[in-house]
Scaffold this active site. Sequence first.
Site, mmCIF file in Angstrom:
data_model
loop_
_atom_site.group_PDB
_atom_site.id
_atom_site.type_symbol
_atom_site.label_atom_id
_atom_site.label_comp_id
_atom_site.label_asym_id
_atom_site.label_seq_id
_atom_site.Cartn_x
_atom_site.Cartn_y
_atom_site.Cartn_z
ATOM 1 N N ARG A 75 1.007 -1.166 -0.148
ATOM 2 C CA ARG A 75 -0.072 0.084 0.083
ATOM 3 C C ARG A 75 1.131 1.246 0.023
ATOM 4 N NH1 ARG A 75 -2.763 3.141 4.481
ATOM 5 N NH2 ARG A 75 -3.899 4.377 3.592
ATOM 6 N N HIS A 119 -2.889 10.855 0.606
ATOM 7 C CA HIS A 119 -2.273 10.824 1.937
ATOM 8 C C HIS A 119 -1.588 12.043 2.356
ATOM 9 C CE1 HIS A 119 -0.833 7.467 4.874
ATOM 10 N NE2 HIS A 119 -0.415 8.646 5.416
ATOM 11 N N GLU A 164 -7.022 8.677 6.444
ATOM 12 C CA GLU A 164 -7.247 9.200 7.646
ATOM 13 C C GLU A 164 -7.893 10.575 7.514
ATOM 14 O OE1 GLU A 164 -3.605 8.701 10.021
ATOM 15 O OE2 GLU A 164 -3.634 6.679 9.884
ATOM 16 N N ASN A 287 -7.220 1.655 10.027
ATOM 17 C CA ASN A 287 -5.676 1.949 10.277
ATOM 18 C C ASN A 287 -6.172 2.028 11.859
ATOM 19 O OD1 ASN A 287 -5.090 2.425 7.712
ATOM 20 N ND2 ASN A 287 -4.532 4.816 8.079
ATOM 21 N N TYR A 289 -4.223 2.027 15.517
ATOM 22 C CA TYR A 289 -2.845 2.127 16.691
ATOM 23 C C TYR A 289 -3.289 1.893 18.075
ATOM 24 C CZ TYR A 289 -0.646 3.346 12.467
ATOM 25 O OH TYR A 289 0.106 3.505 11.037
ATOM 26 N N GLU A 362 -3.334 -0.054 8.096
ATOM 27 C CA GLU A 362 -2.249 0.709 8.974
ATOM 28 C C GLU A 362 -2.105 -0.038 10.204
ATOM 29 O OE1 GLU A 362 -1.088 4.486 9.064
ATOM 30 O OE2 GLU A 362 -1.602 5.001 7.060
HETATM 31 O O1 IFM Z 1 3.073 7.913 9.674
HETATM 32 C C1 IFM Z 1 1.646 7.813 10.163
HETATM 33 C C2 IFM Z 1 0.605 7.763 8.521
HETATM 34 O O2 IFM Z 1 1.166 8.354 7.760
HETATM 35 C C3 IFM Z 1 -0.566 7.635 8.975
HETATM 36 N N1 IFM Z 1 -1.218 6.771 10.111
HETATM 37 C C4 IFM Z 1 -0.171 6.769 11.292
HETATM 38 C C5 IFM Z 1 0.966 6.543 11.022
HETATM 39 C C6 IFM Z 1 1.852 6.709 12.245
HETATM 40 O O3 IFM Z 1 1.753 7.870 12.880
#
Ligand code: IFM
Length: 463
Positions: A75, A119, A164, A287, A289, A362
Amino acid sequence: MTSFPAGFAWGAATSAYQIEGAAAEGGRGPSIWDTFSRTPGKILGGDTGDIAVDHYHRFRDDIALMRDLGITAYRFSIAWPRIQPTGSGPVNERGLDFYKDLVDALLEAGIEPWPTLYHWDLPQPLEDAGGWPLRDTASRFAEYASLVAAGLGDRVPRWFTVNEPWCSAFLGYASGDHAPGRREPAASARAVHHLLLGHGMAAQVLPGQVGAAVNLYAVSAASDEPEDVDAARRIDGLQNRLFLDPLFHGRYPADVLADLEPYGLAECVRPGDMETISTPAGMLGVNYYSRHTVSGRADAEGFVATSPFATTSPWPGAEHVSFVSGGRPMTGMGWEIDPAGLQEMLTRVAAEYPAVPLYVTENGAAFEDKASADGVVDDPERVAYLDAHLRACHAAIASGVPLGGYFAWSLMDNFEWSWGYTKRFGLVHVDYPTQRRVPKSSGRWYGEAARRGGLADPGTIDR
Ligand code: IFM
């Protein structure tokens, strides 16, 4: 072994501004990130993406690296200012050729191309005209998407539109931690609508399977006190439902519209917009985290640094909310590690927005990597992070979630926005002065998992 379904995409992800460099080559125009990163005080160490990890010149080596590791899907993002240097008008053939070459080289290496159109690198002239708060930017984005579709549509079966949009809207236009650095909450609310509209308009011109890639967080209230429960509702609303409900239910969540009433989100919506935004697009990128644990009490202590220079809230209508500790170990970004939150969000999305194929587009972690003199990094923490999150994906699939792939963030160390080059998320270590790439233990571990299509059982020696 914990086996994943046949056909599961074992991917890695990057984005154009974070890796390409070559900011002034191939006819590329300036983007808002060029302007922002060259503004003193916005990026740690004054870093920029001018050179980044020089992927523009080294993409063939980077593809060979992925192939050798065992990664089967990539990706990446397409830089809008390479395709349309001023954000409108005819295609810049040299820019398009770069991505044609990239896609051809991926296909030759047996790696599926998964491009993202946006992006965060908005052509600067479009920001000068008003940026995402301006409705016309959505039309410009659709025009750009149709140029990309005409150039690459014969060899790319799947597309992500916007990455995002929460970050583009709220970090870009409310807190100003990201480009273009505006601190105008009302503009951020308008940006939300036009990013979603741009997604929908692009979905109507792109061939094949199309989706947005949204950054979802699990959200918990710090306690059962009404202020904390309300804080969790607001943050879940702004982070998750504000994007998912329009995409899949064709309407904004009523409570979030009410929270954003002072900022005028509802006034942006014209007849037909919600139908466009909810154009059946065929997939969703998630995505993931971390989890937000939040409190609405005035005496709550907490802080989440969205940038090393953060001063202003990126949460319009929820500026009073504190982000408190949930007591979990953290990554090098100070983000709590919570793989159960990934399973929770995948299960929730599958239940509330059924029949949408999902991809984790992500997931990954920055840690304080220590490289030896020859660039070797042993990173057991990152291996453990990836393993735990992949197991969460597996559990979600086992419970019926239609999850078709996982993309580790990131293929290689790169420009981490306002943190510059100080945060390393890569599966591959990059020595920035020499641009030498060396796979970390996590990269080799991930490639092995991809090759065997699953995770070794705990206790198995997996080197
Ligand atoms: O690096 C970023 C990415 O560009 C978008 N999502 C989170 C990642 C980590 O912060």
